[in-house]
Design a protein around this motif. Structure first.
Motif, PDB file in Angstrom:
ATOM      1  N   VAL A  84       0.844  -1.188   0.000  1.00 49.40           N
ATOM      2  CA  VAL A  84       0.000   0.000   0.000  1.00 49.40           C
ATOM      3  C   VAL A  84       0.886   1.248   0.000  1.00 49.40           C
ATOM      4  N   PHE A  85       0.554   2.168  -0.895  1.00 49.74           N
ATOM      5  CA  PHE A  85       1.212   3.472  -0.953  1.00 49.74           C
ATOM      6  C   PHE A  85       0.290   4.497  -0.314  1.00 49.74           C
ATOM      7  N   ILE A  86       0.860   5.331   0.539  1.00 53.24           N
ATOM      8  CA  ILE A  86       0.114   6.408   1.169  1.00 53.24           C
ATOM      9  C   ILE A  86       0.947   7.684   1.105  1.00 53.24           C
ATOM     10  N   PRO A  87       0.319   8.845   1.273  1.00 47.74           N
ATOM     11  CA  PRO A  87       1.101  10.077   1.325  1.00 47.74           C
ATOM     12  C   PRO A  87       1.912  10.130   2.617  1.00 47.74           C
ATOM     13  N   LYS A  88       3.065  10.729   2.542  1.00 47.10           N
ATOM     14  CA  LYS A  88       3.865  10.970   3.750  1.00 47.10           C
ATOM     15  C   LYS A  88       3.265  12.190   4.434  1.00 47.10           C
ATOM     16  N   LEU A  89       2.596  11.943   5.535  1.00 44.72           N
ATOM     17  CA  LEU A  89       1.888  12.990   6.274  1.00 44.72           C
ATOM     18  C   LEU A  89       2.566  13.236   7.621  1.00 44.72           C
ATOM     19  N   LYS A  90       2.287  14.371   8.219  1.00 48.06           N
ATOM     20  CA  LYS A  90       2.819  14.672   9.555  1.00 48.06           C
ATOM     21  C   LYS A  90       2.171  13.777  10.611  1.00 48.06           C
ATOM     22  N   SER A  91       0.903  13.497  10.432  1.00 46.14           N
ATOM     23  CA  SER A  91       0.162  12.665  11.382  1.00 46.14           C
ATOM     24  C   SER A  91       0.290  11.186  11.002  1.00 46.14           C
ATOM     25  N   PRO A  92       0.466  10.295  11.979  1.00 49.95           N
ATOM     26  CA  PRO A  92       0.578   8.862  11.679  1.00 49.95           C
ATOM     27  C   PRO A  92      -0.768   8.146  11.551  1.00 49.95           C
ATOM     28  N   GLY A  93      -1.882   8.875  11.641  1.00 46.50           N
ATOM     29  CA  GLY A  93      -3.208   8.257  11.680  1.00 46.50           C
ATOM     30  C   GLY A  93      -3.524   7.346  10.521  1.00 46.50           C
ATOM     31  N   LEU A  94      -3.269   7.792   9.296  1.00 43.65           N
ATOM     32  CA  LEU A  94      -3.579   6.976   8.118  1.00 43.65           C
ATOM     33  C   LEU A  94      -2.756   5.696   8.115  1.00 43.65           C
ATOM     34  N   LYS A  95      -1.491   5.802   8.387  1.00 42.88           N
ATOM     35  CA  LYS A  95      -0.616   4.624   8.416  1.00 42.88           C
ATOM     36  C   LYS A  95      -1.086   3.629   9.479  1.00 42.88           C
ATOM     37  N   LYS A  96      -1.452   4.121  10.642  1.00 43.47           N
ATOM     38  CA  LYS A  96      -1.919   3.243  11.717  1.00 43.47           C
ATOM     39  C   LYS A  96      -3.214   2.522  11.329  1.00 43.47           C
ATOM     40  N   ARG A  97      -4.121   3.220  10.648  1.00 41.80           N
ATOM     41  CA  ARG A  97      -5.362   2.571  10.192  1.00 41.80           C
ATOM     42  C   ARG A  97      -5.058   1.413   9.262  1.00 41.80           C
ATOM     43  N   ILE A  98      -4.125   1.627   8.346  1.00 36.97           N
ATOM     44  CA  ILE A  98      -3.795   0.581   7.371  1.00 36.97           C
ATOM     45  C   ILE A  98      -3.033  -0.561   8.031  1.00 36.97           C
ATOM     46  N   GLU A  99      -2.168  -0.247   8.980  1.00 37.83           N
ATOM     47  CA  GLU A  99      -1.435  -1.302   9.692  1.00 37.83           C
ATOM     48  C   GLU A  99      -2.387  -2.266  10.382  1.00 37.83           C
ATOM     49  N   LYS A 100      -3.517  -1.787  10.863  1.00 35.95           N
ATOM     50  CA  LYS A 100      -4.493  -2.640  11.548  1.00 35.95           C
ATOM     51  C   LYS A 100      -5.159  -3.649  10.611  1.00 35.95           C
ATOM     52  N   THR A 101      -5.095  -3.416   9.294  1.00 33.73           N
ATOM     53  CA  THR A 101      -5.789  -4.302   8.354  1.00 33.73           C
ATOM     54  C   THR A 101      -5.005  -5.572   8.055  1.00 33.73           C
ATOM     55  N   SER A 102      -3.686  -5.571   8.281  1.00 34.22           N
ATOM     56  CA  SER A 102      -2.888  -6.766   7.997  1.00 34.22           C
ATOM     57  C   SER A 102      -1.482  -6.596   8.551  1.00 34.22           C
ATOM     58  N   SER A 103      -1.000  -7.635   9.206  1.00 31.18           N
ATOM     59  CA  SER A 103       0.379  -7.602   9.711  1.00 31.18           C
ATOM     60  C   SER A 103       1.371  -8.013   8.624  1.00 31.18           C
ATOM     61  N   TYR A 104       0.894  -8.456   7.478  1.00 30.69           N
ATOM     62  CA  TYR A 104       1.755  -8.915   6.378  1.00 30.69           C
ATOM     63  C   TYR A 104       2.082  -7.806   5.386  1.00 30.69           C
ATOM     64  N   ARG A 105       1.469  -6.675   5.531  1.00 31.79           N
ATOM     65  CA  ARG A 105       1.493  -5.639   4.506  1.00 31.79           C
ATOM     66  C   ARG A 105       2.703  -4.712   4.596  1.00 31.79           C
ATOM     67  N   GLU A 106       3.251  -4.368   3.435  1.00 34.24           N
ATOM     68  CA  GLU A 106       4.266  -3.324   3.349  1.00 34.24           C
ATOM     69  C   GLU A 106       3.549  -2.015   3.033  1.00 34.24           C
ATOM     70  N   ILE A 107       3.858  -0.983   3.810  1.00 39.56           N
ATOM     71  CA  ILE A 107       3.270   0.343   3.605  1.00 39.56           C
ATOM     72  C   ILE A 107       4.406   1.287   3.226  1.00 39.56           C
ATOM     73  N   ILE A 108       4.256   1.954   2.098  1.00 40.32           N
ATOM     74  CA  ILE A 108       5.280   2.870   1.612  1.00 40.32           C
ATOM     75  C   ILE A 108       4.703   4.282   1.627  1.00 40.32           C
ATOM     76  N   GLU A 109       5.370   5.173   2.345  1.00 44.13           N
ATOM     77  CA  GLU A 109       4.953   6.570   2.410  1.00 44.13           C
ATOM     78  C   GLU A 109       5.662   7.344   1.294  1.00 44.13           C
ATOM     79  N   VAL A 110       4.876   8.034   0.486  1.00 48.28           N
ATOM     80  CA  VAL A 110       5.395   8.731  -0.688  1.00 48.28           C
ATOM     81  C   VAL A 110       5.334  10.240  -0.455  1.00 48.28           C
ATOM     82  N   ASP A 111       6.434  10.917  -0.768  1.00 49.52           N
ATOM     83  CA  ASP A 111       6.449  12.374  -0.683  1.00 49.52           C
ATOM     84  C   ASP A 111       6.615  12.950  -2.078  1.00 49.52           C
TER      85      ASP A 111
END
Length: 170
Positions: A84-111
């Motif tokens: 999953v690609f997400i925007p690199k934000l100041k707040s960790p809220g979006l990343k934390k929401r996605i982390e809860k959906t799967s422990s197998y997932r790679e999350i990449i923050e894009v700036d």
């Protein structure tokens, strides 16, 4: 680049290498308690997406509004192992929401720097005049650039428009 509208702000992007990016999947869950999808994603489109191998599919979440992120879909097979690609934000809220959906997932923050993978080049821009949570993704396959502006429906100041144009020409 082949672009298929799924529903709402969700599209499926395919490049010439047979790699896919699915933006803002919102398929089953309601948003903000009462919103539902309009138009609804077709069964055939979701079936097609679900059959793409996890190594050939990535999901891009533009921001954390409920109508751009369906945790129910992300937490079920076959999407648990999809990057999953997400925007690199100041707040960790979006990343934390996605982390809860799967422990197998790679999350990449894009700036705003180009991130290259599987024949795509992705960058993310945040309009400082509007909000620091709604972002614009530029997705390029060397021939075509798709601008995913999600909730950024307002007029941009000249400086921000020039920043977008400079990314298109790089």
């Amino acid at each position: 680049m082949k672009i298929t509208h799924v529903n709402h702000s969700s599209v499926l992007i395919e490049n010439s290498k047979g790699k896919f990016i699915w933006t803002d999947p919102w398929v089953i869950s309601t948003a903000f308690e009462t919103w539902t999808q309009s138009p609804y994603a077709t069964y055939q489109t979701i079936k097609k997406i679900s059959k793409i191998k996890p190594q050939d599919l990535s999901i891009l979440i533009s921001h954390g509004h409920d109508d751009h992120l369906d945790e129910f879909i992300l937490s079920h097979e076959p999407f648990k192992k999809v990057k999953v690609f997400i925007p690199k934000l100041k707040s960790p809220g979006l990343k934390k929401r996605i982390e809860k959906t799967s422990s197998y997932r790679e999350i990449i923050e894009v700036d705003n720097n180009d991130f290259k993978f599987d024949g795509f080049r992705i960058s993310n821009l945040i309009n400082p005049e509007y909000t620091f949570d709604d972002t614009i993704f530029l997705i390029n396959d060397s021939k075509t650039t798709f601008i995913h502006a999600n909730d950024n429906y307002h007029e941009y100041k000249n400086e921000f428009s020039e920043e977008i144009k400079s990314k298109l020409n790089s």
